[in-house]
Design an enzyme around this catalytic site. Sequence first.
Site, PDB file in Angstrom:
ATOM      1  CE  LYS A   1       1.833   8.580  -6.949  1.00 17.55           C
ATOM      2  NZ  LYS A   1       1.389   9.284  -5.774  1.00 17.55           N
TER       3      LYS A   1
ATOM      4  CG  HIS B   1      -1.948   3.930  -5.519  1.00 20.84           C
ATOM      5  ND1 HIS B   1      -2.390   5.214  -5.306  1.00 20.84           N
ATOM      6  CD2 HIS B   1      -0.621   3.934  -5.244  1.00 20.84           C
ATOM      7  CE1 HIS B   1      -1.365   5.965  -4.918  1.00 20.84           C
ATOM      8  NE2 HIS B   1      -0.280   5.212  -4.877  1.00 20.84           N
TER       9      HIS B   1
ATOM     10  CD  GLU C   1       1.783   3.383  -1.493  1.00 21.40           C
ATOM     11  OE1 GLU C   1       2.888   3.811  -1.813  1.00 21.40           O
ATOM     12  OE2 GLU C   1       0.779   3.496  -2.214  1.00 21.40           O
TER      13      GLU C   1
HETATM   14  C1  PEP Z   1       2.610   6.444  -3.980  1.00 22.66           C
HETATM   15  O1  PEP Z   1       1.730   7.169  -4.425  1.00 22.66           O
HETATM   16  O2  PEP Z   1       2.563   5.219  -4.140  1.00 22.66           O
HETATM   17  C2  PEP Z   1       3.708   7.056  -3.239  1.00 22.66           C
HETATM   18  C3  PEP Z   1       4.365   6.322  -2.411  1.00 22.66           C
HETATM   19  O3  PEP Z   1       3.976   8.387  -3.513  1.00 22.66           O
HETATM   20  P1  PEP Z   1       5.106   9.303  -2.837  1.00 22.66           P
HETATM   21  O4  PEP Z   1       6.373   8.489  -2.730  1.00 22.66           O
HETATM   22  O5  PEP Z   1       5.243  10.472  -3.731  1.00 22.66           O
HETATM   23  O6  PEP Z   1       4.607   9.659  -1.474  1.00 22.66           O
END
Ligand code: PEP
Length: 282
Positions: free
Chosen positions: A26, A114, A186
Amino acid sequence: MNKNLKAQINRVIENKNQKVFIANWKMNKKFSDISEYAKTFNKLLKADPVLKVYHPLIGVAPTMLGILPTTGLMKNNVVTVCQHVHYEKNGAITGQVSYDMIHEYNINYVLIGHSETREMLNVTDRQVNLTIKTLLANNMVPVLCIGESIKQYDNNESMDVITSQLTQDLMDVSSEQILNVIIAYEPIWAIGSGKSADEKFISNMTKHIRKTLKGLYDEKVAKKVRVLYGGSVKPTNAAGILKINGVDGALIGGAGLNPNDFYNIINQHPEYLEIKAIISKK
Ligand code: PEP
């Protein structure tokens, strides 16, 4: 490597999808942080006997400014993944970087859609679809991120949201092209929360994604496309998540910022552990 060992290792991975682990940094890590990270991560990977014979795809996704240093500093076939690109080749689009500009530097993997870019940069499914098609036409690999909000999850709309995203985002992507797409499920409510979705839920969603792919393409495609889970994956929960049938790896945010944690996720994959056991017996 002797023939017998090679045959035993092949039996672990044959007919299975290559596993994928991507750390999404990020908006973190300046040059000095990348350099520190690379030193540690390179050492860990180099010293690992399993990774000499077992080759998951390992990637890190730095900021745009970090792309070149990362590519120069990371060893052991770690790929650099871009966090976001624009589908236009060039033009009057202030603040954006085009797919063609990163392709020039041999960066071929790109996160698309994302949830943070969908929310904060207002990236739409139409733009996601255009970007995916552009990348595929240029032999690049889109990592398509999909996931539902907490409100949609609470309303039991998770599956419908995923069906809709897959249908729109993959529109006009052919059955040959889809094999070069990596899908990362996700759930937005799990990202950065410290608590992943539970294993049963991830398992059901992975089945749903593959069922949707079967409807859009066919059974073979549905099996072969790599589907990752992302959302608070860390060393303490990785073993359970990576064991889930149909999950081909993980997209990792927070835990991917630390090279030891990232490595300690990769080395808990059941394939890794099986190969480790084979090697240690020899
Ligand atoms: C992401 O933002 O792609 C992610 C998986 O973050 P985290 O592992 O911190 O939840």
